[in-house]
Design a protein around this motif. Structure first.
Motif, mmCIF file in Angstrom:
data_model
loop_
_atom_site.group_PDB
_atom_site.id
_atom_site.type_symbol
_atom_site.label_atom_id
_atom_site.label_comp_id
_atom_site.label_asym_id
_atom_site.label_seq_id
_atom_site.Cartn_x
_atom_site.Cartn_y
_atom_site.Cartn_z
ATOM 1 N N ALA A 1 53.672 18.542 42.172
ATOM 2 C CA ALA A 1 53.361 19.053 40.836
ATOM 3 C C ALA A 1 52.065 19.854 40.850
ATOM 4 N N LEU A 2 51.079 19.359 41.587
ATOM 5 C CA LEU A 2 49.793 20.049 41.680
ATOM 6 C C LEU A 2 49.948 21.408 42.346
ATOM 7 N N THR A 3 50.648 21.440 43.470
ATOM 8 C CA THR A 3 50.846 22.694 44.202
ATOM 9 C C THR A 3 51.586 23.723 43.357
ATOM 10 N N GLU A 4 52.683 23.308 42.752
ATOM 11 C CA GLU A 4 53.465 24.238 41.935
ATOM 12 C C GLU A 4 52.691 24.709 40.714
ATOM 13 N N SER A 5 51.986 23.802 40.076
ATOM 14 C CA SER A 5 51.245 24.153 38.864
ATOM 15 C C SER A 5 50.126 25.150 39.157
ATOM 16 N N VAL A 6 49.393 24.912 40.226
ATOM 17 C CA VAL A 6 48.315 25.843 40.592
ATOM 18 C C VAL A 6 48.879 27.212 40.928
ATOM 19 N N THR A 7 49.944 27.232 41.719
ATOM 20 C CA THR A 7 50.545 28.511 42.120
ATOM 21 C C THR A 7 51.027 29.304 40.921
ATOM 22 N N TRP A 8 51.823 28.673 40.060
ATOM 23 C CA TRP A 8 52.378 29.390 38.913
ATOM 24 C C TRP A 8 51.313 29.735 37.879
ATOM 25 N N ALA A 9 50.304 28.910 37.737
ATOM 26 C CA ALA A 9 49.219 29.229 36.806
ATOM 27 C C ALA A 9 48.464 30.474 37.271
ATOM 28 N N MET A 10 48.212 30.579 38.572
ATOM 29 C CA MET A 10 47.522 31.754 39.110
ATOM 30 C C MET A 10 48.363 33.016 38.934
ATOM 31 N N VAL A 11 49.650 32.922 39.234
ATOM 32 C CA VAL A 11 50.545 34.084 39.111
ATOM 33 C C VAL A 11 50.634 34.539 37.652
ATOM 34 N N ALA A 12 50.914 33.602 36.754
ATOM 35 C CA ALA A 12 51.062 33.949 35.341
ATOM 36 C C ALA A 12 49.762 34.494 34.756
ATOM 37 N N SER A 13 48.647 33.914 35.136
ATOM 38 C CA SER A 13 47.355 34.369 34.624
ATOM 39 C C SER A 13 46.996 35.749 35.147
ATOM 40 N N ALA A 14 47.326 36.018 36.396
ATOM 41 C CA ALA A 14 47.064 37.352 36.952
ATOM 42 C C ALA A 14 47.886 38.407 36.221
ATOM 43 N N ILE A 15 49.137 38.094 35.935
ATOM 44 C CA ILE A 15 49.985 39.047 35.206
ATOM 45 C C ILE A 15 49.461 39.254 33.793
ATOM 46 N N PHE A 16 49.146 38.168 33.098
ATOM 47 C CA PHE A 16 48.644 38.270 31.726
ATOM 48 C C PHE A 16 47.335 39.051 31.670
ATOM 49 N N THR A 17 46.380 38.664 32.500
ATOM 50 C CA THR A 17 45.067 39.315 32.471
ATOM 51 C C THR A 17 45.172 40.768 32.918
ATOM 52 N N GLY A 18 45.987 41.020 33.937
ATOM 53 C CA GLY A 18 46.178 42.398 34.397
ATOM 54 C C GLY A 18 46.795 43.290 33.334
ATOM 55 N N SER A 19 47.775 42.776 32.613
ATOM 56 C CA SER A 19 48.402 43.581 31.562
ATOM 57 C C SER A 19 47.435 43.812 30.398
ATOM 58 N N ARG A 20 46.642 42.797 30.050
ATOM 59 C CA ARG A 20 45.649 42.977 28.986
ATOM 60 C C ARG A 20 44.558 43.962 29.407
ATOM 61 N N TYR A 21 44.151 43.906 30.673
ATOM 62 C CA TYR A 21 43.148 44.836 31.168
ATOM 63 C C TYR A 21 43.661 46.268 31.093
ATOM 64 N N THR A 22 44.899 46.461 31.521
ATOM 65 C CA THR A 22 45.498 47.800 31.486
ATOM 66 C C THR A 22 45.588 48.321 30.063
ATOM 67 N N LYS A 23 46.029 47.492 29.137
ATOM 68 C CA LYS A 23 46.132 47.915 27.740
ATOM 69 C C LYS A 23 44.757 48.188 27.143
ATOM 70 N N ALA A 24 43.760 47.392 27.521
ATOM 71 C CA ALA A 24 42.407 47.614 27.016
ATOM 72 C C ALA A 24 41.845 48.935 27.536
ATOM 73 N N ARG A 25 42.137 49.254 28.793
ATOM 74 C CA ARG A 25 41.678 50.526 29.356
ATOM 75 C C ARG A 25 42.297 51.715 28.633
ATOM 76 N N LYS A 26 43.547 51.540 28.202
ATOM 77 C CA LYS A 26 44.231 52.614 27.485
ATOM 78 C C LYS A 26 43.881 52.630 26.002
ATOM 79 N N GLY A 27 43.181 51.592 25.535
ATOM 80 C CA GLY A 27 42.767 51.526 24.139
ATOM 81 C C GLY A 27 43.836 50.991 23.209
ATOM 82 N N VAL A 28 44.825 50.290 23.741
ATOM 83 C CA VAL A 28 45.893 49.716 22.928
ATOM 84 C C VAL A 28 45.416 48.384 22.360
#
Length: 74
Positions: A36-63
């Motif tokens: 549970a620990l291994t899976e949770s850490v892995t998926w949390a990192m992946v999901a957070s990278a996608i979320f933060t990356g998409s928000r960063y991209t939208k912020a750069r574009k001014g959306v």
């Protein structure tokens, strides 16, 4: 544009929240703590990278984001 510190802080916050939810769900399903620990850490990192990356991209574009009003500077 927000500072690098802001984006790292946002990423860490999202990782912590996502990890807690995924860990609780895995344990409730009866999985062993190690798996549970291994899976949770892995998926949390992946999901957070996608979320933060998409928000960063939208912020750069001014959306603007209705949920993340603090991301785009006025």
């Amino acid at each position: 544009m927000k500072s690098t510190r802001f984006w790292i802080g946002r990423f860490c916050l999202v990782v912590a929240i996502t990890f807690a939810i995924l860990m609780a769900a895995s344990l409730l399903r009866g999985r062993p703590v190690g798996k549970a620990l291994t899976e949770s850490v892995t998926w949390a990192m992946v999901a957070s990278a996608i979320f933060t990356g998409s928000r960063y991209t939208k912020a750069r574009k001014g959306v603007a984001c209705a949920l993340c009003k603090d991301t785009v500077e006025d």
